[in-house]
Design an enzyme around this catalytic site. Structure first.
Site, PDB file in Angstrom:
ATOM      1  N   GLY B  90       0.865  -1.175   0.000  1.00  0.00           N
ATOM      2  CA  GLY B  90       0.000   0.000   0.000  1.00  0.00           C
ATOM      3  C   GLY B  90       0.891   1.210   0.000  1.00  0.00           C
ATOM      4  O   GLY B  90       1.882   1.250  -0.728  1.00  0.00           O
ATOM      5  N   SER B 122       5.858  -5.471  -1.037  1.00  0.00           N
ATOM      6  CA  SER B 122       5.839  -4.067  -1.458  1.00  0.00           C
ATOM      7  C   SER B 122       6.167  -3.118  -0.281  1.00  0.00           C
ATOM      8  O   SER B 122       7.292  -3.150   0.217  1.00  0.00           O
ATOM      9  CB  SER B 122       4.492  -3.780  -2.114  1.00  0.00           C
ATOM     10  OG  SER B 122       4.494  -2.561  -2.772  1.00  0.00           O
ATOM     11  N   ALA B 123       5.221  -2.317   0.188  1.00  0.00           N
ATOM     12  CA  ALA B 123       5.498  -1.414   1.315  1.00  0.00           C
ATOM     13  C   ALA B 123       5.957  -2.206   2.542  1.00  0.00           C
ATOM     14  O   ALA B 123       6.832  -1.758   3.293  1.00  0.00           O
ATOM     15  CB  ALA B 123       4.253  -0.592   1.662  1.00  0.00           C
ATOM     16  N   HIS B 159       8.869  -3.446  -6.803  1.00  0.00           N
ATOM     17  CA  HIS B 159       8.282  -3.177  -8.132  1.00  0.00           C
ATOM     18  C   HIS B 159       9.317  -2.532  -9.045  1.00  0.00           C
ATOM     19  O   HIS B 159       8.993  -1.610  -9.798  1.00  0.00           O
ATOM     20  CB  HIS B 159       7.069  -2.234  -8.027  1.00  0.00           C
ATOM     21  CG  HIS B 159       5.969  -2.703  -7.137  1.00  0.00           C
ATOM     22  ND1 HIS B 159       5.052  -3.646  -7.515  1.00  0.00           N
ATOM     23  CD2 HIS B 159       5.637  -2.355  -5.861  1.00  0.00           C
ATOM     24  CE1 HIS B 159       4.188  -3.849  -6.511  1.00  0.00           C
ATOM     25  NE2 HIS B 159       4.532  -3.082  -5.504  1.00  0.00           N
ATOM     26  N   GLU B 194       9.070  -7.480  -9.925  1.00  0.00           N
ATOM     27  CA  GLU B 194       7.836  -8.170  -9.517  1.00  0.00           C
ATOM     28  C   GLU B 194       7.940  -9.665  -9.790  1.00  0.00           C
ATOM     29  O   GLU B 194       8.118 -10.067 -10.945  1.00  0.00           O
ATOM     30  CB  GLU B 194       6.640  -7.580 -10.252  1.00  0.00           C
ATOM     31  CG  GLU B 194       6.375  -6.135  -9.848  1.00  0.00           C
ATOM     32  CD  GLU B 194       5.180  -5.510 -10.564  1.00  0.00           C
ATOM     33  OE1 GLU B 194       4.730  -6.056 -11.582  1.00  0.00           O
ATOM     34  OE2 GLU B 194       4.710  -4.464 -10.088  1.00  0.00           O
TER      35      GLU B 194
END
Lengths: 235, 235
Positions: B90, B122-123, B159, B194
């Site tokens: 997020g 991700s985050a 990413h 990714e």
């Protein structure tokens, strides 16, 4: 009377630095033969001197001399006597941190509010909004605040990029990121595509260039604004 | 013994949420029937409940129950008794701010340093590095610091995107942004594409998945690291 040119980018594809906007700059800085350059955003880590040299080479074509703020032993005096100001692009976090660290932020705000013409590109445009919270840049340095000049009553997302319908990349699109911003904040965000700029003259504020801009407002569908749209409704 | 899975993304193109990494998760969380979920990054502004529901639906397929940290009146107790932790993606700024505001950051750091398995996407992967300064996210909220867990001795750019040679867009590429970071900082940055992840087990740290990762170090040319590279030289 406030006078600003707030450009999405310094450079459009296939043209040299500032080339696409030189005719507009010539008009905007009419009667001005020297401007003060703020090189703090240092794109690619370029030195203040080298960046000022680059800006000089472009402005020379319209007979305007450029001096970097770092060249002055008294930057406050330089700001107060400047006939025009240009803040170049680069990293917005670094730019804002330098503006705070050198304490010139309030002097710059003051002279621009009182009529010194201000031209910004990219990061230099980002900081004309209320905060830098819609920058695309990496947070390579921690600024003491995200609050910026607030010459306009909204935020800018420069280099606005439309989602690529063919992309297989799962990272967030620009629109998704701006929508996330609006889950926490109510400041409108103008997505300014490369080649667009905003012209502010007193209370008149107009979208310029040949492209549409995309306006994001909390709780509303984004809207496409055509060139020459009067943006006064945002102020 | 530290145990982490640090994934670039939750979702790869054409697959459902976490689908590509479920076999690895099944192995990683072997013997664990419930994990604690940190939903603070709220992708797209999704609620903590809805995000936890989404994580639950994926982990259900490998018979692991998921409980959100926001469901506990005593989150510190929940962290201390957790058999595994998952932090979803997020907005990294929002995630880090929530970790500081709720004061759980040091408890989480402590249990993971002491062996509670941690999975991040991700985050949630970004914060396993020394700082969040190589996030791609918009700074939609101002965190009290950019310092994150530091479970690994470098930073992650999740990413990771290669420059598009056909692009006419003038905004900075990912590589340019990371190079700008290295004009001010010396922390190595691993660009994780990714579908890649890092597996940490004690002092053993290995690049996993089928893709190369791109390592950026201050003052050096970036290098492409093949799958199964031992990343211990960065620790």
């Amino acid at each position: 009377m406030k006078k600003l040119l707030i450009a999405s980018t310094s450079t459009v594809h296939g043209k040299s630095y500032l080339e696409y906007i030189l005719p507009e700059l010539s008009e905007f800085f009419k009667g001005v033969n020297e401007i003060l350059f703020i090189p703090y955003a240092r794109p690619g880590g370029i030195s203040h001197d080298a960046y000022t040299e680059k800006a000089s080479a472009a402005f020379e074509k319209i007979n305007i001399r450029v001096r970097g703020i770092h060249e002055f032993t008294n930057p406050f005096g330089a700001i107060n006597s400047a006939k025009g100001i240009f803040t170049g692009g680069g990293n917005t976090f670094l730019l804002l941190k330098q503006l705070y660290d050198t304490k010139v932020i309030s002097s710059l705000k003051n002279v621009v509010e009182n009529g010194t013409p201000y031209f910004g590109t990219s990061a230099g445009s980002n900081i004309t909004g209320l905060t830098i919270q819609n920058t695309n840049d990496m947070p390579i340095i921690y600024p003491p605040s995200f609050t910026s000049f607030g010459f306009i009553n909204f935020n800018i997302n420069p280099h606005y990029l439309d989602p690529d319908p063919n992309s297989t990349h799962m990272g967030e699109t620009r629109e998704t990121r701006i929508n996330e911003f609006h889950t926490l904040n109510s400041t409108p965000v103008l997505g300014l595509r490369e080649g667009s700029w905003i012209h502010v003259k007193g209370t008149k504020i107009v979208l310029k260039g040949s492209l549409f801009a995309r306006l994001f407002q909390k709780g509303k569908q984004p809207v496409e604004l055509p060139p020459d749209t009067d943006l006064n409704f945002l102020m």
